[in-house]
Scaffold this motif. Structure first.
Motif, PDB file in Angstrom:
ATOM      1  N   HIS A 153       0.830  -1.207   0.000  1.00 50.20           N
ATOM      2  CA  HIS A 153       0.000   0.000   0.000  1.00 50.20           C
ATOM      3  C   HIS A 153       0.864   1.256   0.000  1.00 50.20           C
ATOM      4  O   HIS A 153       0.549   2.249  -0.655  1.00 50.20           O
ATOM      5  N   ASP A 154       1.974   1.216   0.762  1.00 50.74           N
ATOM      6  CA  ASP A 154       2.873   2.377   0.821  1.00 50.74           C
ATOM      7  C   ASP A 154       3.497   2.678  -0.538  1.00 50.74           C
ATOM      8  O   ASP A 154       3.839   3.834  -0.842  1.00 50.74           O
ATOM      9  N   LEU A 155       3.673   1.664  -1.361  1.00 53.00           N
ATOM     10  CA  LEU A 155       4.284   1.852  -2.681  1.00 53.00           C
ATOM     11  C   LEU A 155       3.287   2.376  -3.714  1.00 53.00           C
ATOM     12  O   LEU A 155       3.672   3.051  -4.666  1.00 53.00           O
ATOM     13  N   ARG A 156       2.025   2.056  -3.540  1.00 48.54           N
ATOM     14  CA  ARG A 156       1.025   2.424  -4.547  1.00 48.54           C
ATOM     15  C   ARG A 156       0.948   3.939  -4.739  1.00 48.54           C
ATOM     16  O   ARG A 156       0.866   4.437  -5.871  1.00 48.54           O
ATOM     17  N   GLY A 157       0.958   4.679  -3.615  1.00 53.28           N
ATOM     18  CA  GLY A 157       0.825   6.139  -3.718  1.00 53.28           C
ATOM     19  C   GLY A 157       1.905   6.782  -4.557  1.00 53.28           C
ATOM     20  O   GLY A 157       1.598   7.489  -5.550  1.00 53.28           O
ATOM     21  N   PRO A 158       3.189   6.580  -4.208  1.00 55.62           N
ATOM     22  CA  PRO A 158       4.257   7.184  -5.022  1.00 55.62           C
ATOM     23  C   PRO A 158       4.227   6.749  -6.478  1.00 55.62           C
ATOM     24  O   PRO A 158       4.490   7.560  -7.380  1.00 55.62           O
ATOM     25  N   LEU A 159       3.934   5.487  -6.737  1.00 56.25           N
ATOM     26  CA  LEU A 159       3.911   5.014  -8.120  1.00 56.25           C
ATOM     27  C   LEU A 159       2.788   5.681  -8.918  1.00 56.25           C
ATOM     28  O   LEU A 159       2.963   6.032 -10.096  1.00 56.25           O
ATOM     29  N   ARG A 160       1.634   5.867  -8.297  1.00 55.42           N
ATOM     30  CA  ARG A 160       0.542   6.563  -8.974  1.00 55.42           C
ATOM     31  C   ARG A 160       0.937   8.015  -9.272  1.00 55.42           C
ATOM     32  O   ARG A 160       0.606   8.558 -10.338  1.00 55.42           O
ATOM     33  N   GLN A 161       1.612   8.651  -8.315  1.00 57.40           N
ATOM     34  CA  GLN A 161       2.051  10.036  -8.531  1.00 57.40           C
ATOM     35  C   GLN A 161       3.040  10.120  -9.693  1.00 57.40           C
ATOM     36  O   GLN A 161       2.969  11.053 -10.520  1.00 57.40           O
ATOM     37  N   ILE A 162       3.972   9.173  -9.763  1.00 52.60           N
ATOM     38  CA  ILE A 162       4.937   9.157 -10.871  1.00 52.60           C
ATOM     39  C   ILE A 162       4.204   9.048 -12.212  1.00 52.60           C
ATOM     40  O   ILE A 162       4.493   9.776 -13.161  1.00 52.60           O
ATOM     41  N   ARG A 163       3.233   8.126 -12.263  1.00 51.26           N
ATOM     42  CA  ARG A 163       2.503   7.950 -13.526  1.00 51.26           C
ATOM     43  C   ARG A 163       1.705   9.198 -13.869  1.00 51.26           C
ATOM     44  O   ARG A 163       1.673   9.639 -15.038  1.00 51.26           O
ATOM     45  N   LEU A 164       1.062   9.813 -12.847  1.00 54.38           N
ATOM     46  CA  LEU A 164       0.251  11.010 -13.086  1.00 54.38           C
ATOM     47  C   LEU A 164       1.119  12.178 -13.558  1.00 54.38           C
ATOM     48  O   LEU A 164       0.780  12.872 -14.525  1.00 54.38           O
ATOM     49  N   VAL A 165       2.264  12.414 -12.874  1.00 56.96           N
ATOM     50  CA  VAL A 165       3.156  13.509 -13.259  1.00 56.96           C
ATOM     51  C   VAL A 165       3.689  13.299 -14.670  1.00 56.96           C
ATOM     52  O   VAL A 165       3.795  14.242 -15.468  1.00 56.96           O
ATOM     53  N   THR A 166       4.003  12.060 -15.003  1.00 54.11           N
ATOM     54  CA  THR A 166       4.510  11.749 -16.338  1.00 54.11           C
ATOM     55  C   THR A 166       3.445  12.046 -17.395  1.00 54.11           C
ATOM     56  O   THR A 166       3.748  12.596 -18.467  1.00 54.11           O
TER      57      THR A 166
END
Length: 362
Positions: A153-166
């Motif tokens: 769960h802790d990893l999902r947030g940052p990964l979603r942000q990376i995809r969104l920013v990209t």
């Protein structure tokens, strides 16, 4: 015409499994015609002791009640009847996987029963030991699953942000031919694949603690009758229990029920009552209550806390404290209820089980 019972009686000692044969009388009673050497050795009773004897003349009443109920079922079915049972002999407690087969005369009447009994005591003891180990493993697996789930769960947030920013950076991006457009696409794809892997980890973390379906249908009255024949063969106590079928984990039910019945009989004056009903919490739970007419608990709340404290520290054996742990590991809980037989005591637990046939007091 040669009597088929006589033929089998002459062949019994050549069989490599414990075997016995019964005569079925016209009044419905059962007479031992003989047992082979393997069975005689296992139970500590000779063929001469049993031959031509009514079951009730050589076995304690409650013991005789439970075995004759099985014989009567075979006669009623007019077909093979296979079941597990636990019986107490001078040689000790033995678990049997018994198969009864009816014998017919020329008029198609059931005149005898052949029984073949496989000693499964070691197998049952391994089941009980494995269940105790499984309780401990389940506690560990739940901790591992919780840790894995939190990390994922802790990893999902940052990964979603990376995809969104990209995706935001890609929107309106002008390609200068320097490879940055491909780099942004690669970053987005890596984040998407990483999210897929995280979802797989979360799914695995959930399934890691899911129990294998070890449930089967259990004849509750049959189980109670077997346990009473073992715990109170001389019928010193009046014991009532319902006739019903449960879909549950048989080994866990046997362990908990035997322990609580044994505990009730140790303290009862003359009576024990077992009740089963569908739990108000869920259709997947049943509430089972074991009551006795003994002295009861002076302080039920303190007694329950002591049981729970012991349950958290006890590592071996199936005393009342370990039973509490076993019940909890199966999604239920154990408590001390209002006494049904005054003064008495009533111990209750919710079992992970489905009620298939409504109770009918026996």
């Amino acid at each position: 015409m040669t009597d088929i019972r006589l033929q089998f009686e002459q062949l019994m000692d050549h069989l490599q499994v414990p075997a016995f044969i019964l005569d079925v009388e016209t009044d419905g009673s059962f007479i031992f015609r003989g047992v082979n050497a393997l069975l005689a050795s296992a139970i500590g009773m000779s063929n001469n002791q049993l031959k031509a004897q009514n079951v009730y003349d050589v076995l304690p009443k409650r013991f005789a009640d439970t075995v004759t109920a099985n014989y009567a079922r075979c006669v009623e079915l007019r077909a093979a009847h296979k079941y597990e049972e636990v019986l107490g002999f001078e040689t000790g407690e033995i678990w049997w996987l018994t198969t009864l087969s009816p014998l017919f005369d020329h008029e198609d009447r059931v005149i005898g029963i052949v029984g073949l009994a496989e000693n499964i005591t070691e197998y049952k003891h391994r089941q009980f030991e494995a269940l105790e180990s499984l309780v401990e493993m389940q506690k560990l697996s739940e901790k591992v699953s919780a840790f894995t789930g939190l990390a994922a769960h802790d990893l999902r947030g940052p990964l979603r942000q990376i995809r969104l920013v990209t995706e935001i950076a890609e929107d309106g991006f002008i390609d200068q031919g320097d490879g940055k457009k491909e780099l942004l696409t690669m970053i987005k794809d890596v984040a998407a694949r990483a999210l897929e892997k995280v979802d797989e980890v979360l799914l695995h973390a959930q399934s890691f603690i899911d129990e294998t379906d070890n449930t089967s249908e259990v004849d509750f009255a049959h189980l109670c009758a077997d346990l009473m024949a073992l715990l109170d063969p001389m019928s010193r106590f009046e014991v009532s229990y319902p006739a019903l079928t449960l879909k549950t984990e048989p080994v866990a039910l046997q362990l908990v029920l035997r322990n609580l019945m044994d505990n009730a009989l140790k303290h009862a004056t003359s009576r024990v009552e077992i009740e089963v009903e569908r739990s108000k919490e869920s259709d997947e739970l049943v509430e089972i209550r074991v009551s006795d007419d003994g002295p009861g608990f002076a302080d039920p709340k303190t007694a329950l806390e002591q049981i729970k404290d012991l349950a958290s520290n006890n590592k071996r054996g199936f005393g009342l404290s370990t039973v509490a742990r076993l019940v909890a590991s199966r999604g239920g809980h154990l408590w001390i209820g209002e006494p049904k037989l005054h003064p008495g005591a009533t111990i209750c637990w919710t079992a992970n089980a489905r009620l298939l046939i409504s109770p009918d007091a026996s």
